[in-house]
Design an enzyme around this catalytic site. Structure first.
Site, mmCIF file in Angstrom:
data_model
loop_
_atom_site.group_PDB
_atom_site.id
_atom_site.type_symbol
_atom_site.label_atom_id
_atom_site.label_comp_id
_atom_site.label_asym_id
_atom_site.label_seq_id
_atom_site.Cartn_x
_atom_site.Cartn_y
_atom_site.Cartn_z
ATOM 1 N N HIS A 172 0.845 -1.201 0.000
ATOM 2 C CA HIS A 172 0.000 0.000 0.000
ATOM 3 C C HIS A 172 0.881 1.252 0.000
ATOM 4 O O HIS A 172 1.961 1.250 0.593
ATOM 5 C CB HIS A 172 -0.900 0.022 1.237
ATOM 6 C CG HIS A 172 -1.808 -1.169 1.355
ATOM 7 N ND1 HIS A 172 -1.474 -2.299 2.056
ATOM 8 C CD2 HIS A 172 -3.051 -1.401 0.840
ATOM 9 C CE1 HIS A 172 -2.458 -3.187 1.983
ATOM 10 N NE2 HIS A 172 -3.437 -2.666 1.243
ATOM 11 N N HIS A 173 0.402 2.302 -0.636
ATOM 12 C CA HIS A 173 1.149 3.564 -0.687
ATOM 13 C C HIS A 173 1.432 4.094 0.722
ATOM 14 O O HIS A 173 0.543 4.091 1.571
ATOM 15 C CB HIS A 173 0.331 4.593 -1.474
ATOM 16 C CG HIS A 173 0.958 5.952 -1.519
ATOM 17 N ND1 HIS A 173 0.245 7.104 -1.319
ATOM 18 C CD2 HIS A 173 2.240 6.335 -1.723
ATOM 19 C CE1 HIS A 173 1.062 8.145 -1.413
ATOM 20 N NE2 HIS A 173 2.266 7.704 -1.661
ATOM 21 N N GLY A 174 2.650 4.589 0.941
ATOM 22 C CA GLY A 174 3.015 5.157 2.245
ATOM 23 C C GLY A 174 2.509 6.582 2.396
ATOM 24 O O GLY A 174 3.281 7.527 2.537
ATOM 25 N N THR A 203 -3.780 6.790 -3.383
ATOM 26 C CA THR A 203 -2.785 7.791 -3.800
ATOM 27 C C THR A 203 -1.482 7.081 -4.179
ATOM 28 O O THR A 203 -1.436 5.861 -4.265
ATOM 29 C CB THR A 203 -2.536 8.784 -2.662
ATOM 30 O OG1 THR A 203 -2.397 8.055 -1.442
ATOM 31 C CG2 THR A 203 -3.682 9.760 -2.533
#
Ligand SMILES: [Zn+2]
Ligand SMILES: [Zn+2]
Lengths: 389, 215
Positions: A172-174, A203
């Protein structure tokens, strides 16, 4: 070559537990610790007890009203009125006993790891309870309450005046860490993740490169669903090397979520444990090349707690210590946990090639990933090297 | 969403007596592409940067200088201007731009220019509408085009105690079906997806073979 590394841990961190059937399950840490012990990789000398983060440290990122709400909810029998506004008391982030205290301990462990490295006590340090990269300043999100990475980076800036590279390879995006430093040119955030077209949080697009003074200091490589080892590792190496070298950090923090594995139930990437062997290797080498080995590793997502997390994080710790870990999983570990495991436990750190999924769309996926990393390099590298225009 | 929410309110207008040379400098210095022409407070025409360049001589030589300073906007402007009202919807405005193949619409209220709307303003508004404003998972569902299907789906999401961040419906890949694109505020949509499937709807999710479907 072996390295001096600290394993920051206390059993109280296992209390970061939302509920019995919640996917973010601390049993994965117990399994990992046990596997490390079965391999003989954890020495008493390596272990360091963390301290909890204090209010002043938490306030370097989180808003006071959010921390007060967390404190209130931690009291037995507290009503959860107003909690939803902060993303708390939801399906993803239910209230659990002592959540403020346990959360502060997890943050403190990452802070402790960063201090150990900066004080020169060790070259590398790890906190596998950390990596809660989705937490926002006043909102719990995606199983993350307090953002340990952001607070540790804030401390590194304040106390040691550091330039920091944050490398996030969770599926997952940080997002929480990226937004915290989006306008800061002294923190370079790099995130490799599954594209947000379907996956949470949505995002992490190539075009998110930072803002204002921080323009060029956020890097995002969204990978297509079903990305496999070869494409992932190749793009990681080609992007991370030149970018980190150009930035010249004082320390590297890596977030090591292992939910991009093909067994993971929450995401659609198709990595095997090879990716989780190669990524730490690249980060480790970079740390010695660019910042005297200063490297802090934190955990992250990983929802196949039996077949993936213990193996991926054993590889990570082995790399950190500079020890080549034999592929064969110790019999004792398999024997101990087989009865409880709903799955047959894998016999080797390496995934059996016959287990790997078949990906008919491979050429299309590899092409898309390659284009993304080229676009990133073209847009960010000229800024970092000062060769704009 | 209405035009007044996304239009540019700071409009640079010019007089029909302005010369080609002045107008060219103006668009360059302001970085704009369209100039509404106003006389005694009333809109009388419009010129674009392209009109200005087309009217300019190819080489700036002494003998061409007269053309640059002597040509006035009233000689080259378009007089039949298509305009829009601030309370018009942006999809209607987009349709006007598309049908007349023009780049901008002056926004007129009681005869006065109160704003200007360009193609890029509309594109930007669309990006904002479809973009990610809050963390969530996106699911795409194909539903038969009949009443009640959307309610079925939102009921399932509600029963799971999950917030909806945004919702969009599309014409769908097959006739008699519609696409529903929903962003929900959770990292773990497994239960919701399973229940939507059990209710008889097709959920489009990443696929490792064939071609990736899209609604
Ligand atoms: Zn080392
Ligand atoms: Zn994750």
């Amino acid at each position: 070559m072996t390295c001096k590394a600290a394993f920051v841990f206390t059993p109280d961190m296992l209390k970061y537990h939302f509920s019995e059937d919640h996917p973010f399950n601390p049993v994965r840490l117990r399994l990992t610790l046990d596997l490390l012990e079965a391999y003989g990789l954890l020495e008493q000398n390596d272990m360091v007890l963390p301290r909890a983060a204090n209010m002043e440290e938490l306030l370097t990122f989180h808003e006071e009203r959010y921390l007060q709400m967390l404190k209130k909810l931690s009291e037995p029998g507290a009503s959860d009125e107003g909690a939803h506004l902060y993303g708390l008391g939801t399906e993803d982030n239910p209230v659990f006993p002592e959540m403020f205290k346990v959360g502060s301990l997890v943050v403190g462990a990452t802070v402790t790891a960063a201090e150990l490295v900066m004080e020169g006590k060790v070259e590398h340090a790890i906190n596998l309870s950390g990596g809660l990269h989705h937490a926002h300043s006043a909102m719990a999100s995606g199983f993350c309450i307090l953002n340990d990475a952001v607070i540790a980076i804030k401390l590194l800036q304040k106390k040691y005046n550091c330039r920091v590279v944050y490398i996030d390879t969770d599926a997952h995006h940080g997002d929480g860490v990226q937004w915290a430093f989006y306008e800061d040119p002294n923190v370079l955030t790099i995130s490799f993740h599954e594209t947000g077209r379907f996956l949470f949080p949505g995002t992490g697009k190539v075009a998110e490169v930072g803002k204002g003074l921080g323009y060029g200091y956020a890097v995002n490589v969204p990978l297509e669903a079903f990305t496999e080892d070869e494409s992932w590792i190749k793009n990681f190496r080609e992007v991370v090397y030149p970018i980190v070298k150009a930035f010249e950090p004082d320390i590297i923090i890596s977030q090591n979520g292992c939910d991009g594995h093909f067994y993971d139930p929450l995401t659609h990437l198709s990595a095997s444990t090879l990716t989780y062997k190669e990524i730490p290797k690249i980060v480790h080498r970079l740390a010695h090349e660019v910042c005297d080995g200063k490297w802090v590793a934190i955990g992250g997502g990983g929802y196949d707690i039996w077949k993936v997390v213990p193996r991926a994080w054993t590889l990570l710790w082995g790399e950190m210590k500079g020890i080549k870990v034999p592929a064969k999983i110790p019999e004792a570990w398999i024997k101990k946990w087989s009865a409880q495991s709903p799955f047959v436990l894998p016999p080797s750190l390496n995934d059996d090639p016959s287990e790997l999924p078949d990906i008919p769309r491979r050429p299309e996926i590899e092409e898309k990933n390659y284009l993304a990393s080229q676009r990133v390099l073209n847009s960010v590298l000229p800024i970092l090297t000062g060769n704009i225009g | 969403m209405l035009v007044r929410r996304i239009m540019n309110k700071e409009v640079v207008t010019v007089s029909p007596e302005m010369s080609l040379w002045e107008a060219l400098n103006l668009v360059k210095s302001k970085g704009i592409r369209h100039l509404p022409v106003v006389e005694e407070g009333r809109l009388v025409g419009i010129v674009s940067d392209r009109d200005l360049r087309t009217a300019s001589p190819p080489f700036l030589q002494v003998e061409n200088w007269d053309i640059m300073t002597g040509t006035l906007l009233k000689q080259i402007m378009h007089r039949d201007v298509i305009t829009v009202h601030p309370l018009e919807s942006i999809d209607e405005a987009a349709r006007l731009l598309y049908e007349h193949r023009i780049g901008c619409l002056p926004v007129l209220q009681q005869g006065t220019v109160v704003g200007i709307l360009t193609q890029s303003d509309i594109l930007f508004a669309l990006v904002e509408l479809m973009g990610v404003t809050s963390p969530g998972t996106q699911i795409q569902i194909e539903v038969p085009d009949r009443p009640g299907t959307l309610a079925d789906i939102t009921d399932i999401i509600k029963a799971n105690g999950v917030n909806i961040v945004s919702l969009l419906t599309t014409p769908g890949e097959r006739p008699a079906y519609r696409g529903v694109v929903i962003r929900i505020k959770t990292i773990d949509p497994r239960k919701i997806i399973q229940q939507i499937k059990t209710a008889g709807y097709r959920v489009l999710w990443p696929e490792n073979g064939g071609s990736q479907h899209d609604l």
